[in-house]
Design a protein around this motif. Sequence first.
Motif, short mmCIF file in Angstrom:
data_model
loop_
_atom_site.label_atom_id
_atom_site.label_comp_id
_atom_site.label_asym_id
_atom_site.label_seq_id
_atom_site.Cartn_x
_atom_site.Cartn_y
_atom_site.Cartn_z
N TYR A 1 0.95 -0.81 -0.56
CA TYR A 1 -0.04 0.16 -0.29
C TYR A 1 1.19 1.21 -0.23
O TYR A 1 0.58 2.24 -0.62
N LEU A 2 1.90 1.49 1.14
CA LEU A 2 3.13 2.47 0.63
C LEU A 2 3.00 2.27 -1.05
O LEU A 2 3.49 3.75 -1.35
N ALA A 3 4.44 1.66 -0.83
CA ALA A 3 4.41 1.46 -2.76
C ALA A 3 3.28 2.20 -4.02
O ALA A 3 3.38 2.96 -4.85
N ALA A 4 2.29 1.78 -3.30
CA ALA A 4 1.17 2.13 -3.92
C ALA A 4 0.13 3.78 -4.17
O ALA A 4 0.15 4.34 -4.91
N GLY A 5 0.61 3.88 -2.56
CA GLY A 5 0.30 5.78 -2.73
C GLY A 5 1.36 6.02 -3.08
O GLY A 5 0.62 7.15 -3.66
N ILE A 6 2.83 5.56 -3.08
CA ILE A 6 4.16 6.66 -3.16
C ILE A 6 3.33 6.42 -5.09
O ILE A 6 3.78 7.88 -6.10
N ALA A 7 2.90 5.32 -5.31
CA ALA A 7 2.92 5.78 -7.71
C ALA A 7 2.07 6.28 -7.77
O ALA A 7 2.19 7.30 -8.87
N ALA A 8 0.76 7.00 -6.73
CA ALA A 8 -0.59 7.15 -6.62
C ALA A 8 0.00 8.56 -6.70
O ALA A 8 -0.44 9.73 -7.98
N PHE A 9 0.82 8.64 -6.43
CA PHE A 9 1.00 10.88 -5.96
C PHE A 9 2.10 10.83 -7.37
O PHE A 9 1.16 12.44 -7.73
N ILE B 1 2.88 14.03 -11.90
CA ILE B 1 3.45 13.71 -13.54
C ILE B 1 2.15 14.34 -14.14
O ILE B 1 1.70 15.46 -15.13
N ILE B 2 0.54 14.26 -14.26
CA ILE B 2 -0.25 14.47 -14.87
C ILE B 2 -0.17 16.13 -14.65
O ILE B 2 -0.50 16.91 -15.37
N VAL B 3 0.30 16.74 -13.59
CA VAL B 3 -0.09 18.37 -13.47
C VAL B 3 0.55 18.93 -13.90
O VAL B 3 0.51 19.78 -14.87
N LEU B 4 2.40 18.46 -13.95
CA LEU B 4 2.76 18.73 -14.80
C LEU B 4 2.74 19.19 -15.72
O LEU B 4 3.06 19.54 -16.98
N PHE B 5 2.50 17.91 -17.04
CA PHE B 5 1.63 17.66 -18.17
C PHE B 5 0.59 19.16 -18.50
O PHE B 5 1.06 19.14 -19.17
N ILE B 6 0.03 18.78 -17.57
CA ILE B 6 -0.84 20.20 -18.00
C ILE B 6 -0.19 21.16 -18.00
O ILE B 6 -0.68 22.23 -18.93
#
Length: 173
Positions: free
Chosen positions: A13-21, A26-31
């Motif tokens: 869950y920690l790895a999944a949370g970091i990946a989601a963050f 990346i999406i915000v930086l792409f926008i």
Amino acid sequence: MDILEMYGIDPFYLAAGIAAFLLLLIIVLFIILIATNKKLKKLKRNYEAFMQGENGKSLESHFLKRFEEIDGLKAADLKHEEEIHKIVENMKLTYQKLGVVKYNAFSEMGGKLSFAIAMLNQKNDGFILNAMHSSDGCYTYAKEVVNGESFIVLGEEEKQALDMALQADLMKK
């Protein structure tokens, strides 16, 4: 004992949370990248429109033309200043001060048909006209005034007209 196990955190869950963050980052930086790219294209279009011509030569000629116009305006301004100065100097010579006194020259005549008029320039040079009306006709006399004084003896009405003209200058100041 591991720190994650001590707090009861599953490493998955920690790895999944970091990946989601990181995915969200990346999406915000792409926008932000898309918005910046759009602004850059608009700026490039404006720059190209501004610089169209032979490598900015048209822009340079445009600036030179405007500078020539400014030089022409400066020359015209100097010419106008000189003309205004001449007009002001000429105005000093024009008759600007006026004094008028109406009176009865002869006791048997009514209606105050006689008059004395004094006209002076800025230097208090000018003349006095005295028109005396009688039953026989009208007689007009002119007397020169220099520096606010007449070298010919003035009648009472002529003195009043001259004083009025001299006072007219005092009122302007």
